[in-house]
Design a protein around this motif. Sequence first.
Motif, short mmCIF file in Angstrom:
data_model
loop_
_atom_site.label_atom_id
_atom_site.label_comp_id
_atom_site.label_asym_id
_atom_site.label_seq_id
_atom_site.Cartn_x
_atom_site.Cartn_y
_atom_site.Cartn_z
N GLU A 264 -5.14 -10.20 24.47
CA GLU A 264 -4.28 -10.52 23.33
C GLU A 264 -4.54 -9.52 22.21
OE1 GLU A 264 -3.32 -14.21 20.23
OE2 GLU A 264 -5.10 -14.26 21.52
N LEU A 265 -3.47 -8.93 21.72
CA LEU A 265 -3.56 -8.05 20.56
C LEU A 265 -3.11 -8.82 19.33
CD1 LEU A 265 -2.05 -4.71 21.94
CD2 LEU A 265 -4.43 -5.17 21.40
N VAL A 266 -3.93 -8.81 18.31
CA VAL A 266 -3.61 -9.50 17.07
C VAL A 266 -3.30 -8.46 16.01
CG1 VAL A 266 -4.44 -11.11 15.32
CG2 VAL A 266 -5.14 -11.40 17.71
N ALA A 267 -2.05 -8.41 15.58
CA ALA A 267 -1.64 -7.43 14.59
C ALA A 267 -2.31 -7.72 13.25
CB ALA A 267 -0.12 -7.45 14.43
N PRO A 268 -2.58 -6.67 12.46
CA PRO A 268 -3.17 -6.90 11.14
C PRO A 268 -2.26 -7.78 10.30
CG PRO A 268 -3.20 -4.57 11.72
CD PRO A 268 -2.35 -5.26 12.75
N GLY A 269 -2.85 -8.56 9.43
CA GLY A 269 -2.06 -9.41 8.54
C GLY A 269 -1.34 -8.58 7.50
N SER A 270 -0.38 -9.21 6.84
CA SER A 270 0.41 -8.49 5.84
C SER A 270 -0.46 -7.96 4.70
CB SER A 270 1.49 -9.42 5.28
OG SER A 270 0.92 -10.60 4.72
N GLU A 271 -1.54 -8.69 4.38
CA GLU A 271 -2.43 -8.22 3.32
C GLU A 271 -3.14 -6.94 3.74
OE1 GLU A 271 -5.08 -11.26 2.11
OE2 GLU A 271 -3.50 -12.59 1.36
N ASP A 272 -3.55 -6.85 5.01
CA ASP A 272 -4.20 -5.64 5.52
C ASP A 272 -3.23 -4.46 5.46
OD1 ASP A 272 -6.60 -6.99 6.13
OD2 ASP A 272 -5.75 -7.69 8.01
N ASP A 273 -1.99 -4.68 5.91
CA ASP A 273 -0.98 -3.62 5.88
C ASP A 273 -0.70 -3.18 4.45
OD1 ASP A 273 -0.71 -3.46 8.59
OD2 ASP A 273 1.13 -4.66 8.71
N ALA A 274 -0.60 -4.13 3.55
CA ALA A 274 -0.31 -3.80 2.15
C ALA A 274 -1.44 -2.98 1.55
CB ALA A 274 -0.09 -5.08 1.35
N SER A 275 -2.68 -3.32 1.88
CA SER A 275 -3.82 -2.58 1.36
C SER A 275 -3.82 -1.15 1.89
CB SER A 275 -5.12 -3.28 1.74
OG SER A 275 -6.24 -2.52 1.36
N LEU A 276 -3.58 -0.98 3.20
CA LEU A 276 -3.55 0.35 3.80
C LEU A 276 -2.42 1.17 3.20
CD1 LEU A 276 -4.49 2.46 5.82
CD2 LEU A 276 -3.12 1.31 7.57
N ALA A 277 -1.24 0.58 3.07
CA ALA A 277 -0.09 1.30 2.51
C ALA A 277 -0.38 1.76 1.09
CB ALA A 277 1.15 0.40 2.54
N GLU A 278 -1.02 0.91 0.30
CA GLU A 278 -1.33 1.28 -1.08
C GLU A 278 -2.35 2.41 -1.14
OE1 GLU A 278 -1.50 1.33 -5.27
OE2 GLU A 278 0.02 0.77 -3.78
N GLN A 279 -3.35 2.36 -0.26
CA GLN A 279 -4.35 3.43 -0.23
C GLN A 279 -3.73 4.76 0.15
OE1 GLN A 279 -8.35 2.35 1.54
NE2 GLN A 279 -7.24 0.46 2.03
N VAL A 280 -2.83 4.75 1.12
CA VAL A 280 -2.16 5.99 1.53
C VAL A 280 -1.24 6.47 0.40
CG1 VAL A 280 -0.54 7.01 3.18
CG2 VAL A 280 -2.31 5.44 3.97
N ARG A 281 -0.57 5.56 -0.24
CA ARG A 281 0.34 5.93 -1.34
C ARG A 281 -0.43 6.68 -2.43
NH1 ARG A 281 1.62 5.02 -6.26
NH2 ARG A 281 -0.08 3.51 -6.57
N VAL A 282 -1.58 6.13 -2.81
CA VAL A 282 -2.38 6.75 -3.86
C VAL A 282 -2.93 8.10 -3.39
CG1 VAL A 282 -4.49 6.51 -5.23
CG2 VAL A 282 -2.97 4.55 -4.93
N ALA A 283 -3.44 8.13 -2.16
CA ALA A 283 -4.06 9.37 -1.64
C ALA A 283 -3.05 10.51 -1.55
CB ALA A 283 -4.68 9.11 -0.27
N LEU A 284 -1.79 10.19 -1.22
CA LEU A 284 -0.77 11.22 -1.05
C LEU A 284 0.08 11.40 -2.31
CD1 LEU A 284 -1.64 10.79 1.89
CD2 LEU A 284 0.74 11.08 2.57
N GLY A 285 -0.13 10.57 -3.33
CA GLY A 285 0.62 10.70 -4.57
C GLY A 285 2.09 10.37 -4.43
N LEU A 286 2.41 9.33 -3.66
CA LEU A 286 3.80 8.96 -3.40
C LEU A 286 4.22 7.75 -4.23
CD1 LEU A 286 3.75 9.28 0.49
CD2 LEU A 286 4.60 10.96 -1.15
N ALA B 56 -0.97 6.09 9.47
CA ALA B 56 -1.40 5.86 8.09
C ALA B 56 -2.92 5.94 7.98
CB ALA B 56 -0.90 4.51 7.61
N SER B 57 -3.63 5.34 8.93
CA SER B 57 -5.10 5.39 8.92
C SER B 57 -5.59 6.83 9.07
CB SER B 57 -5.67 4.54 10.05
OG SER B 57 -5.36 3.17 9.86
#
Length: 326
Positions: free
Chosen positions: A65-87, A313-314
Amino acid sequence: MTGSGNGSQREQQPRITPQLLYAVGALYYLEEQTQAQIATRLGTSRPTVSRLLAEARRQGVVRIELVAPGSEDDASLAEQVRVALGLQKVHLAPFAPRAVVGASLASALTRALRSMDLQSDDVLLVGSGRAVYEVAQSDLPELPGVTIVPTVGGQDDPEPWYQTNEVTRQIAAKVGGRPVFLYAPALPGPDLHEKLMDDPSFTRVQELWGRARCAVVGVGAPPAARRSLPSFVPKDAPWIKEAVGDVCTRFFGADGQPLVFEGSDRVVSTSLEVLRAVPTVIAVASGHEKVASILAAAGAGWFTELVTDSLTASELLDAANGRLAS
């Protein structure tokens, strides 16, 4: 003695029973023994253990069984990438196999486009490339009356993702928009280029580029990592070795700045300056081979938002943090 052609003892295959499949599965997945250790314990070979594990999965004795990351995990990763890339924004899609990645990215692109609230008198530019072509095959949001305009001239290539007018038509059909076509090659000769500058249909496209509210573009991988390049690109030219990617067939180096080559002033596509003037430019790109391309393009301002998958993203975050640390 019965043996194989090289004189070694022929391996005796164990009788496959539900109990054996359960035992092999428990040793491998619960006790975390290696296939070699299990083979020694059973008196068989590692390839036989591998086949037993595959059979256990086929019969349902082992269920993964694969358990996808929760929406909070995705939101955190997206925000970190946004800041790192200046988007402005990063829209994440779940990681998906290559065969269905287009549908996964299309779902994230749909969210991005819906947030734009495009109206019937707005202009949406679309690029070429495999990622844009693949999302064009999937469901996209309704954008009735929006004018859909290609960003690149047509190319004489068999791959459908280089057929810019066709990609434009497909996206317009998906969203209920009005397509405008660009009847010009990606790299016209000097005489044709001069005539295009005075052609009413071409100048209309340029005018639409100038008042676009949004653009959806792909980010090409480094030429050396690609199976195919547009036919007009001189594959043996020295500048190709410097290219780390392209947006709208505008190739750029590690600093994200466009590369100048013979004929680059005649390329029919939106330039970096044109894209920088578009309020929202959404790049659709994923894959390990595109990490360096995405970083360079983001740093130079080729796009303002990114649609990608969680694995890419990671990798982007790791690469961006590594670049800052060096």
